[in-house]
Write a protein that holds these residues in place. Structure first.
Motif, short mmCIF file in Angstrom:
data_model
loop_
_atom_site.label_atom_id
_atom_site.label_comp_id
_atom_site.label_asym_id
_atom_site.label_seq_id
_atom_site.Cartn_x
_atom_site.Cartn_y
_atom_site.Cartn_z
N VAL A 134 0.89 -1.16 -0.09
CA VAL A 134 -0.01 0.07 -0.02
C VAL A 134 0.89 1.38 0.10
CG1 VAL A 134 -1.85 0.97 0.97
CG2 VAL A 134 -1.70 -1.22 1.27
N ILE A 135 0.69 2.17 -0.81
CA ILE A 135 1.46 3.28 -1.02
C ILE A 135 0.61 4.64 -0.96
CG2 ILE A 135 2.94 4.49 -2.74
CD1 ILE A 135 3.13 1.93 -4.33
N ALA A 136 1.24 5.43 0.02
CA ALA A 136 0.42 6.74 0.35
C ALA A 136 0.39 7.67 -0.65
CB ALA A 136 1.04 7.25 1.78
N PRO A 137 -0.32 8.71 -0.61
CA PRO A 137 -0.42 9.77 -1.87
C PRO A 137 0.89 10.44 -2.04
CG PRO A 137 -2.29 9.83 -0.61
CD PRO A 137 -1.48 8.84 0.07
N LEU A 148 -3.15 -8.98 4.27
CA LEU A 148 -3.62 -7.58 4.49
C LEU A 148 -5.08 -7.87 4.74
CD1 LEU A 148 -3.48 -4.67 3.92
CD2 LEU A 148 -4.23 -5.21 1.49
N ASP A 149 -5.45 -7.28 5.75
CA ASP A 149 -6.98 -7.25 6.46
C ASP A 149 -7.90 -6.16 5.54
OD1 ASP A 149 -9.14 -8.45 8.10
OD2 ASP A 149 -8.97 -6.34 9.04
N ALA A 150 -8.52 -6.56 4.52
CA ALA A 150 -9.46 -5.60 3.77
C ALA A 150 -10.25 -4.79 4.71
CB ALA A 150 -10.20 -6.41 2.75
N ALA A 151 -10.97 -5.32 5.49
CA ALA A 151 -11.84 -4.54 6.40
C ALA A 151 -11.15 -3.29 7.07
CB ALA A 151 -12.61 -5.24 7.59
N ARG A 155 -11.53 0.76 6.51
CA ARG A 155 -11.70 1.57 7.71
C ARG A 155 -10.55 2.75 7.88
NH1 ARG A 155 -13.09 -3.11 10.33
NH2 ARG A 155 -11.27 -3.51 11.34
N ALA A 156 -9.30 2.44 7.74
CA ALA A 156 -8.26 3.16 7.65
C ALA A 156 -8.43 4.38 6.64
CB ALA A 156 -7.06 2.43 7.76
N LEU A 157 -8.50 3.66 5.17
CA LEU A 157 -8.46 4.68 4.34
C LEU A 157 -9.64 5.52 3.79
CD1 LEU A 157 -6.26 2.63 1.70
CD2 LEU A 157 -5.52 4.24 3.69
#
Length: 162
Positions: A134-137, A148-151, A155-157
């Motif tokens: 996962v890459i931040a902006p 990787l827990d999708a849920a 929630r975080a993104l």
């Protein structure tokens, strides 16, 4: 090979042959083409049971939850073993099987590397499949690992996604 690149700038997507979200072969993909928001990369092998049992279902969930929300995604097959089975043609099959309208890539062996490690695996320091990044902006890697827990990611993104 050292594992993980959390906190580091995401490397370019090199030595990968791509198809677009319609399954047509395309020119090389850049991270910038995935958008200005968060980006999710999914590394897999066609013959990997965990990729089909966990990885692809996770990617499908993320694609559904983030559709139209500015989160870019791509799937990359890393045929570091079983190259006779994990072929470029499997990209379209998996793209259609899971209904994923995202670019799919097939890692091409780097002729400079003497061992079986693919260049994309070396630069992203992945340790196998299924593997998520996962890459931040801002271009920094914020997650790099097997599970990787999708849920939790949704929630975080959700508040941060466009």
């Amino acid at each position: 090979m050292e594992s993980g690149i959390v906190g580091l700038p995401a490397p370019p997507l090199e030595h990968v042959r791509w198809i677009d979200d319609n399954g047509d072969e395309r020119s090389p993909l850049t991270l910038a083409e995935l958008g200005r928001g968060f980006k999710i990369l999914y590394f897999f092998q066609d013959w990997c049971a965990g990729c089909h049992a966990h990885g692809f279902p996770t990617l499908v969930t993320l694609a559904e939850k983030f559709h139209g929300k500015g989160v870019g995604m791509a799937a990359i097959q890393t045929a570091f073993e079983g190259s006779d089975v994990n072929t470029f043609d499997r990209l379209r099959e998996n793209q259609r099987r899971y209904g994923l309208r995202v670019p799919f890539g097939h890692a091409v062996a780097d002729p400079v590397l003497a061992d079986a490690v693919l260049a994309i695996m070396e630069t992203y320091r992945s340790s196998g499949t299924p593997w998520f990044v996962v890459i931040a902006p801002d271009g920094r890697v914020v997650y790099d690992g097997f599970r990787l827990d999708a849920a939790s990611l949704v929630r975080a993104l959700r508040p941060l996604a466009a």
